[in-house]
Design an enzyme around this catalytic site. Structure first.
Site, mmCIF file in Angstrom:
data_model
loop_
_atom_site.group_PDB
_atom_site.id
_atom_site.type_symbol
_atom_site.label_atom_id
_atom_site.label_comp_id
_atom_site.label_asym_id
_atom_site.label_seq_id
_atom_site.Cartn_x
_atom_site.Cartn_y
_atom_site.Cartn_z
ATOM 1 N N ASN A 1 82.264 89.441 56.102
ATOM 2 C CA ASN A 1 81.146 90.297 56.467
ATOM 3 C C ASN A 1 81.645 91.558 57.155
ATOM 4 O OD1 ASN A 1 78.749 88.865 55.716
ATOM 5 N ND2 ASN A 1 79.290 87.344 57.267
ATOM 6 N N LYS B 1 87.215 95.528 57.283
ATOM 7 C CA LYS B 1 88.233 94.781 56.544
ATOM 8 C C LYS B 1 88.099 94.997 55.032
ATOM 9 C CE LYS B 1 88.859 90.453 58.663
ATOM 10 N NZ LYS B 1 88.815 89.009 58.391
ATOM 11 N N ASP C 1 92.299 84.834 57.156
ATOM 12 C CA ASP C 1 92.164 84.567 58.585
ATOM 13 C C ASP C 1 93.415 85.126 59.244
ATOM 14 O OD1 ASP C 1 90.364 83.545 60.503
ATOM 15 O OD2 ASP C 1 91.710 81.883 60.914
ATOM 16 N N GLY D 1 89.959 95.410 67.003
ATOM 17 C CA GLY D 1 90.622 94.246 67.604
ATOM 18 C C GLY D 1 91.707 94.647 68.598
ATOM 19 N N ASP E 1 94.397 96.347 68.041
ATOM 20 C CA ASP E 1 95.197 97.506 67.598
ATOM 21 C C ASP E 1 95.660 98.409 68.745
ATOM 22 O OD1 ASP E 1 95.239 96.810 64.955
ATOM 23 O OD2 ASP E 1 93.626 98.152 64.351
ATOM 24 N N ARG F 1 97.957 92.214 57.096
ATOM 25 C CA ARG F 1 97.008 92.041 55.991
ATOM 26 C C ARG F 1 97.552 92.707 54.720
ATOM 27 N NH1 ARG F 1 93.075 91.575 59.114
ATOM 28 N NH2 ARG F 1 93.024 93.786 59.585
#
Ligand code: IMP
Length: 188
Positions: A6, A10, A66, A147, A149, A175
């Site tokens: 959601n 991302k 995740d 987050g 970062d 990622r």
């Protein structure tokens, strides 16, 4: 391909990494508004749990990710609990503050972001891992991202992910590395 998330930031990040090679749909695009459980105690377990949830209900190929920030001096914490490190209902600011407090006076600042992607394709399950090593700064830096970062500096760079900006981060991040492996696999 359905990306079980959601998080608009991302989706945009991963779409940019795919460079238009694969069009992604998120949960909203397929009309799924469920709170998908993420109750496993490993990143692998959570990624699989999310992918299986969608595959079982929609019957489509999909992938879920995740991520955790693993800090050496804290025995790998916050790890799988990174999103809720400061407790339920707390935001990234509170999480970062708690981490900085827990590292006060510690000289070992080593940390790594680790992403696990679980793919379900034609009923089979696959896992891909991406790691970026670095260290936790003493103080936060302003910039882009989300987050942790502002306080994570990747090895080989002078600044945090936030200050380096999305363009650099998307090339070298945990990622990005996991997505690269996913793309390589899908191309074969
Ligand atoms: P998720 O599994 O991707 O939702 O990540 C869990 C938590 O890890 C997030 O809520 C963030 O706090 C943190 N996190 C994940 N990816 C990143 C990132 O790229 N930068 C900074 N923090 C991140």
């Amino acid at each position: 391909m359905i990306f079980v998330t959601n998080n608009a930031h991302k989706l945009q990040e991963v779409s940019a990494m795919l460079g238009g090679k694969i069009a992604l749909q998120n949960l909203r695009d397929i009309g799924c508004t469920d709170e998908i459980p993420e109750t496993a105690d490993t990143l692998e377990g959570n990624a699989l749990m999310k992918a299986r949830y969608i595959h079982e209900r929609y019957g489509t190929d999909c992938f879920a990710d995740d991520t955790g920030l693993e800090v050496a001096a804290l025995g790998g914490e916050p790890g799988v609990y990174s999103a809720r490190y400061a407790g339920p209902g707390h935001d990234s600011e509170a999480n970062m503050q708690k981490l900085l407090t827990n590292l006060e006076g510690k000289s070992d600042r080593r940390a790594q972001f680790r992403t696990v992607i679980a793919l379900i394709k034609e009923g089979k399950e696959y896992l891909f891992e991406g790691i970026v090593t670095g260290s936790i700064l003493e103080e936060r830096e302003e910039g882009e991202g989300f987050g942790y970062d502002p306080i994570f500096r990747p090895d080989g760079y002078e600044y945090s992910f936030a200050r380096l900006g999305d363009e650099v981060k998307n090339r070298i991040s945990h990622r990005a590395r996991a997505v690269e492996k996913l793309v390589e696999f899908l191309k074969q």
